[in-house]
Design a protein around this motif. Sequence first.
Motif, mmCIF file in Angstrom:
data_model
loop_
_atom_site.group_PDB
_atom_site.id
_atom_site.type_symbol
_atom_site.label_atom_id
_atom_site.label_comp_id
_atom_site.label_asym_id
_atom_site.label_seq_id
_atom_site.Cartn_x
_atom_site.Cartn_y
_atom_site.Cartn_z
ATOM 1 N N VAL A 98 -15.005 43.681 -30.602
ATOM 2 C CA VAL A 98 -14.745 44.108 -29.231
ATOM 3 C C VAL A 98 -15.393 43.131 -28.264
ATOM 4 O O VAL A 98 -16.522 42.694 -28.474
ATOM 5 C CB VAL A 98 -15.275 45.536 -29.009
ATOM 6 N N LYS A 99 -14.661 42.804 -27.214
ATOM 7 C CA LYS A 99 -15.140 41.841 -26.236
ATOM 8 C C LYS A 99 -15.633 42.575 -25.003
ATOM 9 O O LYS A 99 -14.898 43.365 -24.411
ATOM 10 C CB LYS A 99 -14.016 40.883 -25.851
ATOM 11 N N GLY A 100 -16.871 42.307 -24.617
ATOM 12 C CA GLY A 100 -17.409 42.886 -23.400
ATOM 13 C C GLY A 100 -17.440 44.397 -23.432
ATOM 14 O O GLY A 100 -17.641 45.022 -24.472
ATOM 15 N N VAL A 101 -17.221 45.012 -22.284
ATOM 16 C CA VAL A 101 -17.291 46.468 -22.167
ATOM 17 C C VAL A 101 -15.908 47.088 -22.093
ATOM 18 O O VAL A 101 -15.761 48.292 -21.875
ATOM 19 C CB VAL A 101 -18.127 46.886 -20.927
ATOM 20 N N SER A 102 -14.899 46.272 -22.291
ATOM 21 C CA SER A 102 -13.530 46.778 -22.160
ATOM 22 C C SER A 102 -13.137 47.737 -23.261
ATOM 23 O O SER A 102 -12.247 48.571 -23.099
ATOM 24 C CB SER A 102 -12.547 45.597 -22.158
ATOM 25 N N GLY A 103 -13.795 47.595 -24.404
ATOM 26 C CA GLY A 103 -13.384 48.391 -25.545
ATOM 27 C C GLY A 103 -12.240 47.788 -26.306
ATOM 28 O O GLY A 103 -11.826 48.317 -27.332
ATOM 29 N N ASP A 104 -11.712 46.689 -25.801
ATOM 30 C CA ASP A 104 -10.598 46.025 -26.480
ATOM 31 C C ASP A 104 -11.120 44.991 -27.475
ATOM 32 O O ASP A 104 -12.127 44.323 -27.224
ATOM 33 C CB ASP A 104 -9.695 45.319 -25.461
ATOM 34 N N TYR A 105 -10.394 44.853 -28.567
ATOM 35 C CA TYR A 105 -10.739 43.817 -29.531
ATOM 36 C C TYR A 105 -10.260 42.472 -28.977
ATOM 37 O O TYR A 105 -9.074 42.174 -29.011
ATOM 38 C CB TYR A 105 -10.095 44.107 -30.881
ATOM 39 N N GLY A 106 -11.207 41.687 -28.502
ATOM 40 C CA GLY A 106 -10.860 40.428 -27.853
ATOM 41 C C GLY A 106 -11.104 39.205 -28.686
ATOM 42 O O GLY A 106 -10.679 38.112 -28.319
ATOM 43 N N TYR A 107 -11.798 39.371 -29.800
ATOM 44 C CA TYR A 107 -12.086 38.243 -30.688
ATOM 45 C C TYR A 107 -11.473 38.541 -32.056
ATOM 46 O O TYR A 107 -11.682 39.616 -32.625
ATOM 47 C CB TYR A 107 -13.594 38.040 -30.834
ATOM 48 N N TRP A 108 -10.754 37.540 -32.566
ATOM 49 C CA TRP A 108 -10.044 37.713 -33.838
ATOM 50 C C TRP A 108 -10.264 36.520 -34.744
ATOM 51 O O TRP A 108 -10.369 35.381 -34.273
ATOM 52 C CB TRP A 108 -8.540 37.862 -33.587
ATOM 53 N N GLY A 109 -10.297 36.784 -36.029
ATOM 54 C CA GLY A 109 -10.331 35.715 -37.006
ATOM 55 C C GLY A 109 -8.925 35.243 -37.322
ATOM 56 O O GLY A 109 -7.939 35.771 -36.797
ATOM 57 N N GLN A 110 -8.833 34.296 -38.228
ATOM 58 C CA GLN A 110 -7.541 33.695 -38.550
ATOM 59 C C GLN A 110 -6.796 34.458 -39.635
ATOM 60 O O GLN A 110 -5.613 34.232 -39.850
ATOM 61 C CB GLN A 110 -7.730 32.233 -39.000
ATOM 62 N N GLY A 111 -7.490 35.349 -40.298
ATOM 63 C CA GLY A 111 -6.861 36.180 -41.312
ATOM 64 C C GLY A 111 -7.038 35.661 -42.719
ATOM 65 O O GLY A 111 -7.237 34.462 -42.939
ATOM 66 N N THR A 112 -6.980 36.576 -43.669
ATOM 67 C CA THR A 112 -7.023 36.223 -45.094
ATOM 68 C C THR A 112 -6.007 37.102 -45.820
ATOM 69 O O THR A 112 -5.913 38.303 -45.560
ATOM 70 C CB THR A 112 -8.442 36.388 -45.663
ATOM 71 N N GLN A 113 -5.238 36.497 -46.697
ATOM 72 C CA GLN A 113 -4.130 37.200 -47.344
ATOM 73 C C GLN A 113 -4.603 37.983 -48.566
ATOM 74 O O GLN A 113 -5.346 37.460 -49.402
ATOM 75 C CB GLN A 113 -3.048 36.195 -47.777
ATOM 76 N N VAL A 114 -4.157 39.217 -48.640
ATOM 77 C CA VAL A 114 -4.396 40.057 -49.811
ATOM 78 C C VAL A 114 -3.041 40.444 -50.396
ATOM 79 O O VAL A 114 -2.183 40.970 -49.681
ATOM 80 C CB VAL A 114 -5.186 41.323 -49.440
ATOM 81 N N THR A 115 -2.852 40.160 -51.672
ATOM 82 C CA THR A 115 -1.609 40.491 -52.357
ATOM 83 C C THR A 115 -1.933 41.318 -53.592
ATOM 84 O O THR A 115 -2.720 40.888 -54.438
ATOM 85 C CB THR A 115 -0.846 39.224 -52.760
ATOM 86 N N VAL A 116 -1.329 42.492 -53.671
ATOM 87 C CA VAL A 116 -1.569 43.399 -54.791
ATOM 88 C C VAL A 116 -0.261 43.599 -55.543
ATOM 89 O O VAL A 116 0.737 44.044 -54.978
ATOM 90 C CB VAL A 116 -2.106 44.757 -54.313
#
Length: 118
Positions: A98-116
Motif C-alpha cells: 500500500v502506498k501512503g495513506v490512500s489504502g491503495d496498492y501503489g507498489y507492485w513487483g514484476q510477478g513470478t509464475q506458478v504452474t500446477v
Amino acid sequence: AVQLVESGGGSVQAGGSLRLSCAASGAAVSRSHMGWFRQAPGKEREGVAAIDRSGSTTYADSVKGRFTISRDNAKNTLYLQMNNLKPEDTAMYYCAAVKGVSGDYGYWGQGTQVTVSS
C-alpha cells in the motif's frame, strides 16, 4: 523508490508446495500493509492474501487453510507459503504494498509464475 522483487515461482504437480518471496527495498515490510495477488490468463487479478502493519492476515476463501502469508522483518521480505497446490492456483503471482495513506496498492513487483499440473 520502493521496489518489490518476487521469486520462488515454478512448476509443481497438484498437491505440491512452493514458497514465494518478495524482497522489498525503499520501505520496511514491518510498517507496510502488503499483499499477494494473482492473475491467470483471461481472468481478472484477484487478491490472495494480505498482512497489515499489526501482523493481522486475511485470505481469499479459495486459499484458506492452504496458503500462509508471513514476513521476515530482518530480511525485509514478504512470503507466501503455498501448500496442497491445485491446478486452479496456476497464475502469475504479484506482491504489492500500500502506498501512503490512500489504502491503495501503489507498489507492485514484476510477478513470478506458478504452474500446477494435475
